[in-house]
Design a protein around this motif. Structure first.
Motif, PDB file in Angstrom:
ATOM      1  N   ILE A 261    -103.830  20.373 -44.644  1.00 62.46           N
ATOM      2  CA  ILE A 261    -105.091  19.979 -44.015  1.00 62.46           C
ATOM      3  C   ILE A 261    -106.018  21.185 -44.119  1.00 62.46           C
ATOM      4  O   ILE A 261    -105.637  22.301 -43.742  1.00 62.46           O
ATOM      5  N   ARG A 262    -107.193  20.955 -44.689  1.00 60.46           N
ATOM      6  CA  ARG A 262    -108.080  22.094 -44.979  1.00 60.46           C
ATOM      7  C   ARG A 262    -109.445  21.945 -44.336  1.00 60.46           C
ATOM      8  O   ARG A 262    -109.953  20.827 -44.206  1.00 60.46           O
ATOM      9  N   LEU A 263    -110.025  23.071 -43.975  1.00 62.19           N
ATOM     10  CA  LEU A 263    -111.415  23.112 -43.513  1.00 62.19           C
ATOM     11  C   LEU A 263    -112.191  23.938 -44.521  1.00 62.19           C
ATOM     12  O   LEU A 263    -111.838  25.100 -44.773  1.00 62.19           O
ATOM     13  N   ASN A 264    -113.224  23.337 -45.076  1.00 65.88           N
ATOM     14  CA  ASN A 264    -113.984  23.983 -46.153  1.00 65.88           C
ATOM     15  C   ASN A 264    -113.037  24.559 -47.207  1.00 65.88           C
ATOM     16  O   ASN A 264    -113.232  25.672 -47.702  1.00 65.88           O
ATOM     17  N   GLY A 265    -111.976  23.824 -47.514  1.00 66.87           N
ATOM     18  CA  GLY A 265    -111.058  24.230 -48.578  1.00 66.87           C
ATOM     19  C   GLY A 265    -109.993  25.226 -48.146  1.00 66.87           C
ATOM     20  O   GLY A 265    -109.116  25.557 -48.934  1.00 66.87           O
ATOM     21  N   ARG A 266    -110.062  25.728 -46.886  1.00 67.03           N
ATOM     22  CA  ARG A 266    -109.053  26.713 -46.449  1.00 67.03           C
ATOM     23  C   ARG A 266    -108.019  26.042 -45.556  1.00 67.03           C
ATOM     24  O   ARG A 266    -108.356  25.230 -44.703  1.00 67.03           O
ATOM     25  N   SER A 267    -106.773  26.462 -45.744  1.00 66.79           N
ATOM     26  CA  SER A 267    -105.670  25.827 -45.040  1.00 66.79           C
ATOM     27  C   SER A 267    -105.788  26.020 -43.518  1.00 66.79           C
ATOM     28  O   SER A 267    -105.876  27.141 -43.021  1.00 66.79           O
ATOM     29  N   LEU A 268    -105.777  24.898 -42.816  1.00 64.28           N
ATOM     30  CA  LEU A 268    -105.928  24.951 -41.355  1.00 64.28           C
ATOM     31  C   LEU A 268    -104.735  25.644 -40.705  1.00 64.28           C
ATOM     32  O   LEU A 268    -104.881  26.379 -39.735  1.00 64.28           O
ATOM     33  N   LYS A 269    -103.534  25.427 -41.251  1.00 63.67           N
ATOM     34  CA  LYS A 269    -102.351  26.002 -40.578  1.00 63.67           C
ATOM     35  C   LYS A 269    -102.335  27.521 -40.703  1.00 63.67           C
ATOM     36  O   LYS A 269    -101.723  28.206 -39.894  1.00 63.67           O
ATOM     37  N   THR A 270    -103.030  28.065 -41.680  1.00 62.10           N
ATOM     38  CA  THR A 270    -103.085  29.534 -41.810  1.00 62.10           C
ATOM     39  C   THR A 270    -104.322  30.110 -41.131  1.00 62.10           C
ATOM     40  O   THR A 270    -104.232  31.137 -40.463  1.00 62.10           O
ATOM     41  N   PHE A 271    -105.453  29.428 -41.268  1.00 62.06           N
ATOM     42  CA  PHE A 271    -106.700  30.048 -40.818  1.00 62.06           C
ATOM     43  C   PHE A 271    -107.355  29.383 -39.611  1.00 62.06           C
ATOM     44  O   PHE A 271    -108.322  29.912 -39.076  1.00 62.06           O
ATOM     45  N   GLY A 272    -106.849  28.194 -39.206  1.00 59.43           N
ATOM     46  CA  GLY A 272    -107.574  27.431 -38.190  1.00 59.43           C
ATOM     47  C   GLY A 272    -107.492  28.029 -36.792  1.00 59.43           C
ATOM     48  O   GLY A 272    -106.466  28.580 -36.407  1.00 59.43           O
ATOM     49  N   SER A 273    -108.590  27.909 -36.018  1.00 61.10           N
ATOM     50  CA  SER A 273    -108.570  28.317 -34.606  1.00 61.10           C
ATOM     51  C   SER A 273    -107.914  27.195 -33.795  1.00 61.10           C
ATOM     52  O   SER A 273    -107.721  26.084 -34.307  1.00 61.10           O
ATOM     53  N   GLN A 274    -107.622  27.465 -32.532  1.00 61.35           N
ATOM     54  CA  GLN A 274    -107.022  26.445 -31.662  1.00 61.35           C
ATOM     55  C   GLN A 274    -107.911  25.207 -31.584  1.00 61.35           C
ATOM     56  O   GLN A 274    -107.444  24.092 -31.688  1.00 61.35           O
ATOM     57  N   GLY A 275    -109.213  25.461 -31.375  1.00 62.10           N
ATOM     58  CA  GLY A 275    -110.171  24.353 -31.237  1.00 62.10           C
ATOM     59  C   GLY A 275    -110.232  23.527 -32.516  1.00 62.10           C
ATOM     60  O   GLY A 275    -110.260  22.292 -32.461  1.00 62.10           O
ATOM     61  N   GLN A 276    -110.241  24.198 -33.660  1.00 63.93           N
ATOM     62  CA  GLN A 276    -110.289  23.472 -34.938  1.00 63.93           C
ATOM     63  C   GLN A 276    -109.023  22.628 -35.120  1.00 63.93           C
ATOM     64  O   GLN A 276    -109.075  21.495 -35.596  1.00 63.93           O
ATOM     65  N   ARG A 277    -107.886  23.173 -34.721  1.00 64.06           N
ATOM     66  CA  ARG A 277    -106.625  22.415 -34.849  1.00 64.06           C
ATOM     67  C   ARG A 277    -106.654  21.170 -33.965  1.00 64.06           C
ATOM     68  O   ARG A 277    -106.215  20.101 -34.356  1.00 64.06           O
ATOM     69  N   LYS A 278    -107.166  21.341 -32.743  1.00 64.97           N
ATOM     70  CA  LYS A 278    -107.239  20.205 -31.820  1.00 64.97           C
ATOM     71  C   LYS A 278    -108.131  19.120 -32.388  1.00 64.97           C
ATOM     72  O   LYS A 278    -107.783  17.947 -32.375  1.00 64.97           O
ATOM     73  N   THR A 279    -109.299  19.529 -32.875  1.00 64.62           N
ATOM     74  CA  THR A 279    -110.241  18.536 -33.401  1.00 64.62           C
ATOM     75  C   THR A 279    -109.638  17.840 -34.618  1.00 64.62           C
ATOM     76  O   THR A 279    -109.760  16.621 -34.767  1.00 64.62           O
ATOM     77  N   CYS A 280    -108.976  18.603 -35.477  1.00 64.78           N
ATOM     78  CA  CYS A 280    -108.343  17.992 -36.660  1.00 64.78           C
ATOM     79  C   CYS A 280    -107.235  17.030 -36.260  1.00 64.78           C
ATOM     80  O   CYS A 280    -107.102  15.962 -36.859  1.00 64.78           O
ATOM     81  N   ALA A 281    -106.434  17.425 -35.269  1.00 63.82           N
ATOM     82  CA  ALA A 281    -105.325  16.554 -34.848  1.00 63.82           C
ATOM     83  C   ALA A 281    -105.886  15.224 -34.351  1.00 63.82           C
ATOM     84  O   ALA A 281    -105.346  14.150 -34.652  1.00 63.82           O
ATOM     85  N   LEU A 282    -106.960  15.305 -33.608  1.00 64.83           N
ATOM     86  CA  LEU A 282    -107.577  14.085 -33.097  1.00 64.83           C
ATOM     87  C   LEU A 282    -108.184  13.255 -34.228  1.00 64.83           C
ATOM     88  O   LEU A 282    -108.012  12.032 -34.278  1.00 64.83           O
ATOM     89  N   ALA A 283    -108.877  13.932 -35.147  1.00 65.65           N
ATOM     90  CA  ALA A 283    -109.470  13.222 -36.295  1.00 65.65           C
ATOM     91  C   ALA A 283    -108.361  12.542 -37.115  1.00 65.65           C
ATOM     92  O   ALA A 283    -108.526  11.426 -37.599  1.00 65.65           O
ATOM     93  N   LEU A 284    -107.226  13.220 -37.233  1.00 63.15           N
ATOM     94  CA  LEU A 284    -106.108  12.660 -37.990  1.00 63.15           C
ATOM     95  C   LEU A 284    -105.597  11.376 -37.324  1.00 63.15           C
ATOM     96  O   LEU A 284    -105.281  10.384 -37.987  1.00 63.15           O
ATOM     97  N   LYS A 285    -105.513  11.391 -35.998  1.00 64.52           N
ATOM     98  CA  LYS A 285    -105.034  10.206 -35.279  1.00 64.52           C
ATOM     99  C   LYS A 285    -106.031   9.056 -35.384  1.00 64.52           C
ATOM    100  O   LYS A 285    -105.650   7.900 -35.535  1.00 64.52           O
TER     101      LYS A 285
END
Ligand SMILES: Nc1ncnc2c1ncn2[C@@H]1O[C@H](COP(=O)(O)OP(=O)(O)OP(=O)(O)O)[C@@H](O)[C@H]1O
Ligand SMILES: [Mg+2]
Length: 356
Positions: A261-285
């Motif tokens: 899962i990437r934000l602007n092409g960068r891997s979320l699991k390596t570079f994502g902040s807590q807030g970005q991870r939360k928003t992505c998890a919700l968007a994924l659901k």
């Protein structure tokens, strides 16, 4: 699709619940440790055919009863009519019934579709690749009728090949082993990889949309990362043969797939902040619900566990709006203003009471 009623027997701390639900928004309020998640778990059992909290159904037998059994019954409505489903468990076994007839797990999968968002959803982003593969597989087992069977054949062939590899010391021995198992791996593996690739593409388009609508600036995408790195599976198996013999395991194939899962092409699991991870998890659901609605032709039931603590008021409002096409279950400890108008239930000491 919506759940009309839930009944439980000897399940977790629930006091043999018998509850009716609204086809719209249902809010389960209650202090900690009262049984809110257990209610969602009982309903979700008919989607995953197991708990989202434990692999061992015996963990759900009520501690204090001393009985090695439990049962959950739901009545749910689909575009085709009303269905009654039951999960009966005794001595760690589970049996599923639909409208009174017994169904094998393969037949039971996909009849009742629900999406669950829990704090564990973050594991899909932060956890090991296996967690992401399981995530894709659980969705595909629900929405593609043949997928579960292909996965079972692939897994069996892989187990046999790996077990045989432990006893192989020469290239000739390994060649005989490959003749026996590689055709199964290639045939089923290709079907698995194609299905995963299609699903990830659908999810990615919807995740990007929801992530943007949740007020985030970055572009979110989901990429399928097969371990075969663009090669055909038979070629990848061939290429890895020497390494397989050396490492005594099968190195290429969908059992090593991942998604990124990437934000602007960068891997979320390596570079994502807590807030970005939360928003992505919700968007994924939300994307998962969207894909389910597209594939099945009606919205799955959406369940958001401990959802309030995770989001600000604006995002809560957006999520509730985005889920409004189907039935929604939300658990929280406190009443929240955006949910006035919803059917409200108080969960206290294992009981579920509708509030008028
Ligand atoms: N097999 C079981 N038998 C009886 N009680 C159980 C069993 N498994 C878990 N429990 C207990 O059931 C209670 C309710 O758990 P549950 O997770 O449903 O609570 P909850 O209302 O969702 O709480 P929270 O707000 O903290 O998430 C807890 O006290 C838990 O320890
Ligand atoms: Mg809970």
């Amino acid at each position: 699709m919506h759940v009309r009623t839930l009944r439980t027997y000897n399940f977790r701390n629930l006091k043999d619940v018998d509850a009716g639900f609204s086809p719209g928004v249902n809010v389960l309020y209650g202090d900690n440790a009262q049984g809110k998640t257990s209610v969602l778990e009982a309903i979700w059992m008919f989607t995953g055919l197991k708990s989202f909290r434990t692999k061992n159904i015996a963990d759900a037998y009520a501690f204090s009863s001393g009985k090695n059994e439990c049962r959950c019954d739901v009545e749910f409505e689909t575009a085709d009519g009303t269905d009654r489903a039951a999960m009966v468990s005794e001595d760690s076994r589970r049996t599923f019934y639909f409208n009174g007839a017994e169904y094998s797990p393969a037949e039971a999968l996909g009849r009742f579709n629900a999406v669950i968002f829990t704090p564990n959803t973050y594991d899909v982003i932060n956890g090991a690749p296996e967690r992401r593969r399981n995530y894709l597989d659980s969705l595909l087992c629900q929405y593609e009728s043949n997928y579960g069977a292909q996965l079972a054949v692939y897994s069996r062939a892989l187990r046999q090949r790996n077990a045989g590899l432990k006893n192989c010391s020469t290239a000739e021995e390994f060649s005989r082993l490959r003749d026996a198992w590689d055709p199964h791996l290639v045939r089923c593996g290709n079907i698995i990889m194609e299905a995963r690739e299609r699903l990830v593409k659908e999810l990615s388009e919807m995740v990007a949309e929801f992530y943007g609508e949740l007020g985030a600036d970055e572009v979110c995408s989901v990429e399928y990362e097969p371990k075969t790195s663009g090669e055909a599976l038979d070629a990848a198996l061939e290429k890895n043969a020497e390494r397989d013999l050396l490492t005594k395991t099968t190195n290429a194939g969908p059992h090593r797939d991942d998604i990124d899962i990437r934000l602007n092409g960068r891997s979320l699991k390596t570079f994502g902040s807590q807030g970005q991870r939360k928003t992505c998890a919700l968007a994924l659901k939300l994307a998962e619900a969207g894909v389910g609605a597209d594939r099945r032709g009606e919205s799955p039931v959406i369940m958001l566990d401990d959802f309030v603590g995770e989001l600000d008021a604006g995002r809560r409002k957006f999520v509730i709006g985005a889920c409004s096409a189907g039935q929604l279950f939300i658990t929280c400890c406190e009443r929240i203003p955006e949910l006035s108008g919803a059917a409200e239930y108080v969960v206290a000491d294992g009981t579920v009471s509708r509030q008028e």
